[in-house]
Design a protein around this motif. Structure first.
Motif, mmCIF file in Angstrom:
data_model
loop_
_atom_site.group_PDB
_atom_site.id
_atom_site.type_symbol
_atom_site.label_atom_id
_atom_site.label_comp_id
_atom_site.label_asym_id
_atom_site.label_seq_id
_atom_site.Cartn_x
_atom_site.Cartn_y
_atom_site.Cartn_z
ATOM 1 N N LYS A 542 48.440 41.060 42.680
ATOM 2 C CA LYS A 542 48.282 39.993 41.698
ATOM 3 C C LYS A 542 47.664 40.583 40.435
ATOM 4 O O LYS A 542 46.959 41.599 40.490
ATOM 5 C CB LYS A 542 47.388 38.865 42.232
ATOM 6 C CG LYS A 542 45.934 39.259 42.476
ATOM 7 C CD LYS A 542 45.123 38.045 42.931
ATOM 8 C CE LYS A 542 43.651 38.424 43.130
ATOM 9 N NZ LYS A 542 42.828 37.251 43.524
ATOM 10 N N PRO A 543 47.924 39.970 39.272
ATOM 11 C CA PRO A 543 47.338 40.483 38.025
ATOM 12 C C PRO A 543 45.866 40.125 37.949
ATOM 13 O O PRO A 543 45.448 39.051 38.389
ATOM 14 C CB PRO A 543 48.148 39.753 36.947
ATOM 15 C CG PRO A 543 48.547 38.461 37.601
ATOM 16 C CD PRO A 543 48.781 38.802 39.057
ATOM 17 N N VAL A 544 45.077 41.031 37.393
ATOM 18 C CA VAL A 544 43.645 40.785 37.249
ATOM 19 C C VAL A 544 43.171 41.329 35.905
ATOM 20 O O VAL A 544 43.789 42.234 35.330
ATOM 21 C CB VAL A 544 42.817 41.440 38.380
ATOM 22 C CG1 VAL A 544 43.077 40.771 39.712
ATOM 23 C CG2 VAL A 544 43.100 42.932 38.477
ATOM 24 N N LYS A 545 42.083 40.751 35.447
ATOM 25 C CA LYS A 545 41.427 41.294 34.261
ATOM 26 C C LYS A 545 40.757 42.605 34.618
ATOM 27 O O LYS A 545 40.357 42.816 35.755
ATOM 28 C CB LYS A 545 40.392 40.308 33.731
ATOM 29 C CG LYS A 545 40.961 39.005 33.201
ATOM 30 C CD LYS A 545 39.852 38.098 32.722
ATOM 31 C CE LYS A 545 40.403 36.773 32.222
ATOM 32 N NZ LYS A 545 39.328 35.856 31.788
ATOM 33 N N PRO A 546 40.572 43.485 33.645
ATOM 34 C CA PRO A 546 39.800 44.701 33.898
ATOM 35 C C PRO A 546 38.361 44.366 34.248
ATOM 36 O O PRO A 546 37.959 43.199 34.254
ATOM 37 C CB PRO A 546 39.888 45.452 32.563
ATOM 38 C CG PRO A 546 41.079 44.876 31.876
ATOM 39 C CD PRO A 546 41.136 43.439 32.310
ATOM 40 N N ASP A 547 37.594 45.395 34.542
ATOM 41 C CA ASP A 547 36.186 45.251 34.894
ATOM 42 C C ASP A 547 35.532 44.250 33.953
ATOM 43 O O ASP A 547 35.600 44.366 32.733
ATOM 44 C CB ASP A 547 35.493 46.614 34.766
ATOM 45 C CG ASP A 547 34.111 46.606 35.368
ATOM 46 O OD1 ASP A 547 33.433 45.564 35.308
ATOM 47 O OD2 ASP A 547 33.702 47.653 35.897
ATOM 48 N N ARG A 548 34.910 43.231 34.540
ATOM 49 C CA ARG A 548 34.315 42.164 33.724
ATOM 50 C C ARG A 548 33.220 42.685 32.799
ATOM 51 O O ARG A 548 32.827 42.022 31.844
ATOM 52 C CB ARG A 548 33.754 41.072 34.635
ATOM 53 C CG ARG A 548 34.855 40.328 35.390
ATOM 54 C CD ARG A 548 34.286 39.179 36.190
ATOM 55 N NE ARG A 548 35.320 38.492 36.937
ATOM 56 C CZ ARG A 548 36.085 37.536 36.444
ATOM 57 N NH1 ARG A 548 35.921 37.174 35.194
ATOM 58 N NH2 ARG A 548 37.007 36.966 37.191
#
Length: 584
Positions: A542-548
């Protein structure tokens, strides 16, 4: 004084038919020499494992060193394994005996050759072997189970093939069973119960059994040998702890961990066993822990064929150059696959998240999109809405018709006018320029005005035939309520692996196959450069944001695109009582 062994159990090895394959039972010694002299390219950890063995041979001359090397025991283990037969593939078809490669002989050489001086029992009570897929891990582990079962001669031996799930554990157990079934002198000494995944000694209480972490029979175990398969997949150390604690009453137990690398650096495999192995190989670990890690060295390029043998000791035997070359080519074309290849084929521990869409791949999908020419066409819409002052996106996807092959994309983005300057500095992207170029709609005030997004949804519906609109149910209740009241089909798209994985893989197939056309929208291109992909142990993505902790990375347009594509995959959906389409 060394304890006596049962002649009854040792006799089985003498009764097995012998073949010339045992004539090369000293290949482990040759392997040691080849590693030390650099004739076989090897990583640091393999060199350290070999150097440790050679160093300990010298140390064993000191009376105070508690261990000695018994070549006879090492040879017996190697010869026994090479009297077993392959159960799968071309070698099984030819009914060939197992032929241990030099690296495999070296492992058995150490595990079975090193013993205690005071009682003759095995030195190593735990082993950690890390090697990539296709290098014969299961076959080697199965020979270990039969070796201990038939040759150790310990009454009531309990041998477990353990994994996170019983089905996974049965892979190793089935290999043990197959090897025994193909050797009549062993087969006649056991009863096999496939239903219970148990092999039992005739006239005795010794067993070989498959054991899953979900089993409710873990307590009360008394293992002589426990084989832990693919330990990288274990989320906790519970199974290892139970099995290891149950070994206390055994004179010479062995916890045999064999695994590929994984993606969970916070799990027990990496944090505990691998870290201990690294320290032990560097000279700072327990003497009764054997370990060897086949991987690439820091600085090695994973796509360089010259270093592949470092991680794949069976290269050219069970691991074919053509197979690795194919895997590497696929990974170079799809960044999402790179971590998978590095982990499974080169034994490099990688995070589960990785950059997904290479700029060259995305740019190759930059064909022109004419909004007017698409008027009246079927489309599917995805929307990813911000909570306050962040970027929001609405994307319309037009499936190909007639002789077309490309999915065409129209993407629209939104941000509060008062937040543009601050966000431009924080995110380090030209939101103001994109606004002026017409790629970004600035809504009044400092909080996103969803009325503008609603107006655009209506405009899309007036111009195109919007079949359905997908949304993340987390922050879309207001728009969803309004759009439903106007007769639009709204589909809640949950953001977990189960829902997003098939959609994400379809998206990946399209952009890698150059079947997307996005019109070079710069905001969408930036989102594509930001998005990472997370993969679970089952291969779902699944797509995810980079390290928050990293600011200024947005993926809203890609998430909206994937949701829209996901709806286009479905011929029909399941309607809830309220008439909405739910994607589950």
């Amino acid at each position: 004084m060394a304890r006596r062994r049962s002649t009854r159990w040792r006799s089985c090895c003498r009764n097995m038919p012998r073949k010339p394959v045992v004539g090369d039972d000293h290949r482990g010694q040759q392997y040691i020499d080849d590693i030390l002299r650099g004739r076989i390219p090897s990583c640091l950890f393999v060199r350290q494992a070999v150097q440790r063995h050679v160093r300990d041979l010298e140390r064993s001359k000191d009376p105070s060193f508690p261990y000695r090397f018994d070549e006879g025991k090492a040879l017996k283990s190697i010869r026994f394994a090479q009297l077993l037969k392959h159960s799968k593939g071309i070698w099984a078809k030819r009914n060939e005996n197992i032929r241990l490669e030099g690296w495999q002989q070296f492992i058995k050489w150490c595990l079975h050759g090193w013993i205690r001086k005071d009682n003759g029992c095995r030195r190593f009570r735990k082993s950690y072997i890390e090697v990539p897929r296709k290098n014969g891990k299961t076959t080697m582990a199965a020979t270990e189970a039969s070796d201990v079962f038939f040759l150790d001669g310990e009454a009531g031996a309990e041998i477990y093939c353990a994994a996170t799930k019983r089905d996974q554990a049965k892979i190793c157990w089935n290999e043990v069973r197959a090897q025994i079934m193909k050797q009549p002198s062993l087969r006649k000494r056991v009863d096999i119960y496939k239903t219970f995944s148990t092999i039992k000694q005739k006239g005795g209480d010794s067993i070989i059994r498959a054991l899953g972490a979900e089993s409710d029979t873990e307590d009360g175990l008394n293992p002589l040998l426990a084989i832990i398969d693919e330990y990288h997949a274990h989320k906790t150390a519970d199974m290892v702890n139970v099995l290891e604690s149950g070994m206390g009453a055994r004179e010479e137990p062995l916890l045999y961990i064999i695994t590929t690398a994984g993606s969970n650096r916070n799990g027990p495999c990496f944090q505990e066993e691998r870290e201990l192995a690294v320290r032990t190989l560097a000279g700072d670990g327990p003497d009764d822990f054997f370990c060897i890690i086949y991987t690439l060295d820091e600085g090695d390029e994973w796509d360089d064929p010259e270093v592949w043998i470092k991680a794949n000791p069976n290269l050219g035997v069970s691991v074919k150059y053509e197979y690795l070359s194919s895997r590497v080519k696929q990974a170079l074309a799809s960044p999402r696959k790179q971590n998978d290849v590095k982990t499974k084929n080169f034994n490099v521990w990688c995070d589960s998240q990785t950059a997904w869409i290479g700029s060259e791949v995305w740019d190759a999908c930059g064909g022109a999109v004419d909004p007017e020419a698409l008027a009246g066409r079927n489309c599917f819409v995805g929307m990813d809405l911000a909570n306050t002052d962040d970027l929001s996106s609405v994307v319309a996807v037009f499936p190909p018709v007639d002789l077309e092959t490309d999915y065409q994309i129209l993407a629209r983005f939104y941000m509060p006018e008062d937040a543009i300057d601050e966000k431009s500095k924080k995110d380090k992207v030209p939101y103001a320029l994109w606004r002026d170029q017409g790629y970004l709609t600035a809504t009044p005030g400092n909080i996103i005005d969803q009325d503008f997004i609603e107006a655009d949804l209506r405009s899309l519906a007036d111009t195109y035939h919007v079949v359905a609109t997908g949304y993340d149910p987390w922050n879309a209740s207001q728009i969803v309520t309004h759009m439903k009241s106007e007769g639009m089909v709204m589909a809640a798209v949950r953001q977990g692996f189960a829902t997003m994985s098939p959609m994400s893989k379809f998206f990946e197939t399209l952009f890698t196959g150059k079947r997307l056309r996005h019109g070079k929208n710069p905001v969408l291109a930036w989102n594509a450069a930001c998005v990472e992909v997370e993969q679970d142990s089952a291969g779902n993505i699944k797509p995810v944001k980079p390290d928050r902790r990293k600011t200024g990375r947005r993926i809203d347009g890609i998430v909206a695109t994937i949701m829209a594509l996901g709806l286009s995959m479905q011929d029909e959906g399941e309607e809830e009582d309220d008439g909405s389409l739910w994607v589950v």
